[in-house]
Structures are given as structure tokens and as C-alpha cells.
Design a protein around this motif. Structure first.
Motif, PDB file in Angstrom:
ATOM      1  N   ASN A 230     162.462  15.273  52.119  1.00 10.50           N
ATOM      2  CA  ASN A 230     161.689  15.629  50.929  1.00 10.50           C
ATOM      3  C   ASN A 230     162.609  15.839  49.724  1.00 10.50           C
ATOM      4  OD1 ASN A 230     159.166  16.708  49.532  1.00 10.50           O
ATOM      5  ND2 ASN A 230     160.513  18.480  49.395  1.00 10.50           N
TER       6      ASN A 230
ATOM      7  N   GLN B 291     165.547  18.208  59.088  1.00 16.70           N
ATOM      8  CA  GLN B 291     165.490  16.822  58.642  1.00 16.70           C
ATOM      9  C   GLN B 291     164.330  16.550  57.690  1.00 16.70           C
ATOM     10  OE1 GLN B 291     166.543  13.545  61.390  1.00 16.70           O
ATOM     11  NE2 GLN B 291     164.464  12.802  61.075  1.00 16.70           N
ATOM     12  N   ASN B 292     163.149  17.075  58.003  1.00 17.99           N
ATOM     13  CA  ASN B 292     161.985  16.811  57.150  1.00 17.99           C
ATOM     14  C   ASN B 292     162.171  17.371  55.748  1.00 17.99           C
ATOM     15  OD1 ASN B 292     160.607  15.446  59.170  1.00 17.99           O
ATOM     16  ND2 ASN B 292     159.583  17.286  59.916  1.00 17.99           N
ATOM     17  N   HIS B 293     162.738  18.580  55.675  1.00 17.40           N
ATOM     18  CA  HIS B 293     162.991  19.174  54.363  1.00 17.40           C
ATOM     19  C   HIS B 293     164.040  18.363  53.599  1.00 17.40           C
ATOM     20  CE1 HIS B 293     161.381  23.080  56.184  1.00 17.40           C
ATOM     21  NE2 HIS B 293     160.546  22.735  55.231  1.00 17.40           N
TER      22      HIS B 293
ATOM     23  N   GLU C 248     158.925   7.048  57.068  1.00 16.64           N
ATOM     24  CA  GLU C 248     158.452   7.965  56.025  1.00 16.64           C
ATOM     25  C   GLU C 248     157.901   7.144  54.860  1.00 16.64           C
ATOM     26  OE1 GLU C 248     156.959  10.451  54.063  1.00 16.64           O
ATOM     27  OE2 GLU C 248     158.036  11.456  55.707  1.00 16.64           O
TER      28      GLU C 248
ATOM     29  N   ASP D 226     164.502   8.772  58.487  1.00 11.59           N
ATOM     30  CA  ASP D 226     163.179   8.480  59.050  1.00 11.59           C
ATOM     31  C   ASP D 226     162.662   7.164  58.466  1.00 11.59           C
ATOM     32  OD1 ASP D 226     160.685   8.349  60.108  1.00 11.59           O
ATOM     33  OD2 ASP D 226     159.956  10.246  59.285  1.00 11.59           O
TER      34      ASP D 226
END
Length: 239
Positions: free
Chosen positions: A137, A132-134, A169, A166
Motif C-alpha cells: 500500500n 507485506q500488505n502495508h 495486486e 504481490d
């Protein structure tokens, strides 16, 4: 009688010996084919070691936001893997699309080396909750690319998708603020910057862009406060 048995045994061995010898030779050949030599194994080990060194270098450069050099390191690792390591290619693409950050000017020209398919390909491989974080980004990079390409509606949809993954973020709020600022929707842009600051009071980009917006909308005292704060955060990043 015993002599006859011995003679028959000798004859039997002589008959079977060529077959056994051939079978043994075949086994040796099979083993030689399937079991790499010690030298081959050592060469492969060294090759893997070199590949991982390039990958590690690429990771470090990416973390340092030196995107072009990171991309080159990953490209070399992928080449050495004989184009078999898809995980390395994903890393290379991550560094490649991150190059939208090389020029901080929101309205700057997009590099000709960046193609929309690069972002879409990368997002295809990041369609996983564990990644998810990638993905967030990449979505932010993609949104910047679309905005600079004049595709403002599409950029908004991409940033909204990132927020859906998110809602806290901050960089997504900053990018949305920049997008709204680009459209001269200053009031909405200000809300996005302030939202980012509410989540992370030390977000240098939110303070800086809010300061520029306040300056643009003739609020010099407020602008000075935000720009001063951004400068403090830049000189003391660990505050």
C-alpha cells in the motif's frame, strides 16, 4: 544472673532499635518510590484507555478512506503517549501518505504537506514479510507521489517493487496503467488495466480508467461498455 541477662538484652535492643527503625523507614521510602499509588495506576489506565480510543477511531477513519481525520486521530494518540508509541506514529504516517488518494485526478497537484521522506521512513519500518500488505500500500502511494512529482522512472521502479511482492495486486496494475497513460503509452497502459480486470473483474478503477483510455483512443463503443460497468460497480459495490 538472670537479671543481668535481661539487662543486657534490653541494652542490646536499645542499641539496635534506632538502626532497625531507620532500616524500616528506608524500606517504606523505597516501596513508596517504586510502587505507584493507586491513583497513579488509575490515571495511567485512563490515559491508556483514551489513547486506544483515538487509535481505534483512527483505524476506522482510515478504513473509510477519511485520511486527514485519521491522521489527526493518530496524531492525538501519539501526543497523549508523550511521543513514546512508535506504532502509533507509523499509523499516523500511513494515514498521511494515503492522502495522495484524496484527489483521484492522476495529474493533480501534490499537497505541500507530503514529503518524500515520509514514504521512505514508513517503508523503513515496513521492511518485514509480516508487514507485506502495508508495504505494498505504501509503495503504491509512493509511486503516485513520484509520478505526480514528475519522477516517472522512479515511480515505475516503485510500482515494480510492489508487483514483486504481490503479482496479483490489482491496484498496482491500475497505477502502472495510469503511469503509462501519463506517458502516452496507451497500448501498454491498456494491457495493465486489462490485467487488473483479469485478476478482479469487479475492480471499478480498472474498468473506469480503461473506459477513459478507450474513449481517448477513439473506441467509443468499447469505452461505453467499460464506463457503464464501472458505474454499475459503483452503485452496487457488493456485486
Amino acid at each position: 544472673m538472670d537479671d543481668n541477662k535481661q539487662l543486657k538484652g534490653v541494652v542490646l535492643v536499645r542499641k539496635w532499635w534506632p538502626i532497625l527503625a531507620s532500616f524500616g523507614g528506608a524500606v517504606v521510602m523505597l516501596l513508596a518510590f517504586f510502587i505507584p499509588s493507586v491513583q497513579d495506576q488509575w490515571d495511567r489506565y485512563k490515559s491508556r484507555k483514551v489513547i486506544e480510543e483515538y487509535v481505534s477511531l483512527g483505524d476506522d477513519l482510515l478504513n473509510e478512506e477519511r485520511y486527514k481525520m485519521a491522521e489527526e486521530a493518530f496524531a492525538k494518540a501519539f501526543e497523549l503517549s508523550e511521543s513514546k508509541r512508535l506504532d502509533i506514529e507509523v499509523k499516523r504516517l500511513t494515514a498521511h501518505v494515503s492522502r495522495v488518494h484524496e484527489n483521484p485526478d492522476w495529474n493533480s497537484h501534490i499537497s505541500d504537506s507530503l514529503k518524500e521522506i515520509d514514504f521512505q521512513f514508513l517503508l523503513h519500518f515496513q521492511d518485514d514479510k509480516n508487514d507485506q500488505n502495508h508495504r505494498i500500500n505504501t509503495l503504491n502511494c509512493y509511486g503516485i507521489f513520484l509520478a505526480r512529482s514528475g519522477k516517472l522512472k522512479e515511480a515505475k521502479a516503485v510500482f515494480d517493487e510492489a508487483l514483486g511482492l504481490d503479482p496479483k495486486e490489482t491496484i498496482t496494475y491500475v497505477n502502472l496503467g495510469n503511469l503509462l497513460d501519463q506517458q502516452k503509452k496507451y497500448s501498454d497502459a491498456e494491457k495493465m488495466y486489462r490485467k487488473a480486470i483479469a485478476i478482479d473483474a469487479n475492480n471499478i478503477y480498472a474498468h473506469y480508467n480503461l473506459g477513459l483510455l478507450l474513449e481517448l483512443t477513439d473506441r467509443p463503443e468499447e469505452a461505453k461498455k467499460e464506463l457503464t460497468r464501472a458505474n454499475e460497480l459503483e452503485t452496487k459495490p457488493n456485486e
